[in-house]
Design an enzyme around this catalytic site. Structure first.
Site, PDB file in Angstrom:
ATOM      1  N   ARG A 170       0.742  -1.292  -0.041  1.00 59.30           N
ATOM      2  CA  ARG A 170       0.063   0.028   0.041  1.00 59.30           C
ATOM      3  C   ARG A 170       0.755   1.289   0.035  1.00 59.30           C
ATOM      4  O   ARG A 170       0.651   2.227  -0.619  1.00 59.30           O
ATOM      5  CB  ARG A 170      -0.924   0.092   1.146  1.00 59.30           C
ATOM      6  CG  ARG A 170      -2.120  -0.962   1.236  1.00 59.30           C
ATOM      7  CD  ARG A 170      -2.945  -0.990   2.301  1.00 59.30           C
ATOM      8  NE  ARG A 170      -3.242   0.311   3.001  1.00 59.30           N
ATOM      9  CZ  ARG A 170      -3.954   1.378   2.329  1.00 59.30           C
ATOM     10  NH1 ARG A 170      -4.663   1.182   1.547  1.00 59.30           N
ATOM     11  NH2 ARG A 170      -3.863   2.501   3.146  1.00 59.30           N
ATOM     12  N   LEU A 182      -6.309   6.161   1.776  1.00 58.92           N
ATOM     13  CA  LEU A 182      -4.976   6.647   1.286  1.00 58.92           C
ATOM     14  C   LEU A 182      -3.828   6.451   2.572  1.00 58.92           C
ATOM     15  O   LEU A 182      -4.213   6.835   3.538  1.00 58.92           O
ATOM     16  CB  LEU A 182      -5.017   8.057   0.823  1.00 58.92           C
ATOM     17  CG  LEU A 182      -5.979   8.267  -0.318  1.00 58.92           C
ATOM     18  CD1 LEU A 182      -6.452   9.524  -0.475  1.00 58.92           C
ATOM     19  CD2 LEU A 182      -5.250   7.876  -1.674  1.00 58.92           C
ATOM     20  N   ASN A 237     -13.339  14.919   0.388  1.00 57.43           N
ATOM     21  CA  ASN A 237     -13.978  13.954  -0.003  1.00 57.43           C
ATOM     22  C   ASN A 237     -15.530  14.207   0.007  1.00 57.43           C
ATOM     23  O   ASN A 237     -15.751  14.861   1.133  1.00 57.43           O
ATOM     24  CB  ASN A 237     -13.373  12.771   0.892  1.00 57.43           C
ATOM     25  CG  ASN A 237     -14.004  11.562   0.620  1.00 57.43           C
ATOM     26  OD1 ASN A 237     -14.472  11.093  -0.499  1.00 57.43           O
ATOM     27  ND2 ASN A 237     -14.223  10.619   1.791  1.00 57.43           N
ATOM     28  N   THR A 238     -16.237  13.599  -0.666  1.00 51.81           N
ATOM     29  CA  THR A 238     -17.593  13.554  -0.433  1.00 51.81           C
ATOM     30  C   THR A 238     -18.059  12.185   0.089  1.00 51.81           C
ATOM     31  O   THR A 238     -17.606  11.289  -0.218  1.00 51.81           O
ATOM     32  CB  THR A 238     -18.588  13.931  -1.720  1.00 51.81           C
ATOM     33  OG1 THR A 238     -18.251  12.763  -2.555  1.00 51.81           O
ATOM     34  CG2 THR A 238     -17.869  14.938  -2.365  1.00 51.81           C
ATOM     35  N   HIS A 239     -19.155  12.219   1.012  1.00 51.95           N
ATOM     36  CA  HIS A 239     -19.387  11.164   1.726  1.00 51.95           C
ATOM     37  C   HIS A 239     -20.980  11.033   1.727  1.00 51.95           C
ATOM     38  O   HIS A 239     -21.666  12.190   1.839  1.00 51.95           O
ATOM     39  CB  HIS A 239     -18.644  11.037   2.924  1.00 51.95           C
ATOM     40  CG  HIS A 239     -18.803   9.783   3.729  1.00 51.95           C
ATOM     41  ND1 HIS A 239     -18.531   8.740   3.472  1.00 51.95           N
ATOM     42  CD2 HIS A 239     -19.991   9.413   4.834  1.00 51.95           C
ATOM     43  CE1 HIS A 239     -19.025   7.568   3.983  1.00 51.95           C
ATOM     44  NE2 HIS A 239     -20.019   8.127   4.862  1.00 51.95           N
ATOM     45  N   SER A 271     -22.005  14.626   3.299  1.00 50.96           N
ATOM     46  CA  SER A 271     -21.125  15.539   3.698  1.00 50.96           C
ATOM     47  C   SER A 271     -19.854  15.893   2.722  1.00 50.96           C
ATOM     48  O   SER A 271     -19.548  14.854   1.743  1.00 50.96           O
ATOM     49  CB  SER A 271     -20.445  14.917   4.938  1.00 50.96           C
ATOM     50  OG  SER A 271     -21.507  14.605   6.013  1.00 50.96           O
ATOM     51  N   ASP A 304      -8.271  13.222   6.252  1.00 46.72           N
ATOM     52  CA  ASP A 304      -7.318  13.020   7.364  1.00 46.72           C
ATOM     53  C   ASP A 304      -6.908  11.537   7.251  1.00 46.72           C
ATOM     54  O   ASP A 304      -7.237  10.788   6.309  1.00 46.72           O
ATOM     55  CB  ASP A 304      -7.247  13.655   8.594  1.00 46.72           C
ATOM     56  CG  ASP A 304      -8.559  12.754   9.429  1.00 46.72           C
ATOM     57  OD1 ASP A 304      -8.835  11.821   8.944  1.00 46.72           O
ATOM     58  OD2 ASP A 304      -8.869  13.256  10.361  1.00 46.72           O
ATOM     59  N   GLY A 313      -8.004   9.244   9.164  1.00 47.51           N
ATOM     60  CA  GLY A 313      -8.732   8.397   9.801  1.00 47.51           C
ATOM     61  C   GLY A 313      -9.704   8.011   8.519  1.00 47.51           C
ATOM     62  O   GLY A 313      -9.681   8.452   7.446  1.00 47.51           O
ATOM     63  N   ASP A 342     -13.260   8.940   7.353  1.00 44.27           N
ATOM     64  CA  ASP A 342     -14.053   9.691   7.281  1.00 44.27           C
ATOM     65  C   ASP A 342     -14.082  10.634   8.737  1.00 44.27           C
ATOM     66  O   ASP A 342     -15.302  10.889   8.916  1.00 44.27           O
ATOM     67  CB  ASP A 342     -15.440   9.125   6.943  1.00 44.27           C
ATOM     68  CG  ASP A 342     -15.528   8.232   5.676  1.00 44.27           C
ATOM     69  OD1 ASP A 342     -14.923   8.832   4.674  1.00 44.27           O
ATOM     70  OD2 ASP A 342     -16.033   7.245   5.485  1.00 44.27           O
TER      71      ASP A 342
HETATM   72  C1  GAR Z   1     -20.921   9.016  -3.852  1.00 44.63           C
HETATM   73  O1  GAR Z   1     -22.155   9.006  -2.985  1.00 44.63           O
HETATM   74  C2  GAR Z   1     -19.678   9.120  -3.039  1.00 44.63           C
HETATM   75  O2  GAR Z   1     -19.917  10.117  -1.881  1.00 44.63           O
HETATM   76  C3  GAR Z   1     -19.414   7.838  -2.433  1.00 44.63           C
HETATM   77  O3  GAR Z   1     -19.321   7.037  -3.526  1.00 44.63           O
HETATM   78  C4  GAR Z   1     -20.478   7.613  -4.360  1.00 44.63           C
HETATM   79  C5  GAR Z   1     -19.935   7.589  -5.628  1.00 44.63           C
HETATM   80  O4  GAR Z   1     -20.862   7.662  -6.843  1.00 44.63           O
HETATM   81  N1  GAR Z   1     -18.048   7.618  -1.597  1.00 44.63           N
HETATM   82  C6  GAR Z   1     -18.068   7.124  -0.440  1.00 44.63           C
HETATM   83  O5  GAR Z   1     -18.874   6.320  -0.027  1.00 44.63           O
HETATM   84  C7  GAR Z   1     -16.701   7.167   0.135  1.00 44.63           C
HETATM   85  N2  GAR Z   1     -16.698   6.700   1.486  1.00 44.63           N
HETATM   86  P1  GAR Z   1     -20.702   7.772  -8.154  1.00 44.63           P
HETATM   87  O6  GAR Z   1     -19.379   6.792  -8.599  1.00 44.63           O
HETATM   88  O7  GAR Z   1     -21.870   7.695  -8.943  1.00 44.63           O
HETATM   89  O8  GAR Z   1     -19.996   9.316  -8.302  1.00 44.63           O
END
Ligand code: GAR
Length: 194
Positions: free
Chosen positions: A65, A93, A107-109, A136, A141, A143, A145
């Site tokens: 990794r 990462l 990051n989007t979550h 969110s 960082d 961790g 999320d």
């Molecule tokens: C999104 O909802 C994103 O927030 C999530 O994966 C999806 C990607 O959708 N990410 C996570 O869960 C990260 N922990 P997409 O491939 O259709 O854009």
């Protein structure tokens, strides 16, 4: 000057596609200069179709990794990004990668963090019988999320929701939150007139 963004994905990249179509008309002085993935992800096509460079740095199961993170970092650094956006990037990462680019990785979550962190946030919210969940945008960082929350919004869970129907509504909110955050982080440079 336009800020340079590198986006990382792992899957279908529907949020990436939304970003690529909305960013140019958003007035935010930024452009996506490259899209990378940890595997030959379907979503890379959204970038290729627009002539945006793509790259894949695969992490083989049981592979090193740290070496993978180093290789990914080198690839990204070549594009001289101001910001790295994780958009459905499903690999953790390595610490060295995060500290190299921090705090310029966001990051989007698909949950209202700190509720439901991890790779199955939508499924977990449904399994918990929650009345609502959310979306969110955070700073990445070390961790899972746990980074600073830059923006978030609640999304109601409706009776009969499946993982797909709920995730689709969450993604609509994620896309707007990401643009809001980019607008805040990337301020237009003032032109100087003598
Ligand atoms: C999104 O909802 C994103 O927030 C999530 O994966 C999806 C990607 O959708 N990410 C996570 O869960 C990260 N922990 P997409 O491939 O259709 O854009």
């Amino acid at each position: 000057m336009s800020s340079r963004i590198v986006v990382l994905i792992s899957g279908s990249g529907t949020n990436l596609e939304a970003l690529l179509s909305s960013l140019p008309e958003s007035g935010i002085p930024a452009e996506v200069v490259a899209v990378g993935a940890d595997q030959e992800a379907a979503g890379l096509e959204h970038a290729r179709a627009r002539g945006i460079e793509t790259f894949v740095v695969p992490l083989v199961q049981g592979g090193d990794r740290e070496a993978w993170g180093q290789q990914l970092g080198e690839m990204i650094a070549d594009f001289e990004p101001h910001l790295i956006v994780l958009s459905g990037f499903m690999k953790l990462l390595p610490e060295a990668f995060v500290s190299r680019f921090s705090p310029r990785i966001i990051n989007t979550h698909p949950s209202y963090l700190p509720e439901f962190p991890g790779a199955h946030a939508v499924r977990d919210a449904l399994a918990a019988g929650a009345n609502d969940t959310g979306a969110s945008v955070i700073v990445v960082d070390d961790g899972v999320d746990t980074g600073e929350i830059l923006a978030q919004e609640r999304v109601a869970i409706r009776p009969g929701d499946t993982e797909d129907t709920l995730h689709s509504r969450i993604k609509i909110v994620e896309r707007q939150l990401l643009l809001d955050v980019l607008r805040t982080l990337i301020t237009p440079t003032k032109e100087h007139h003598d």
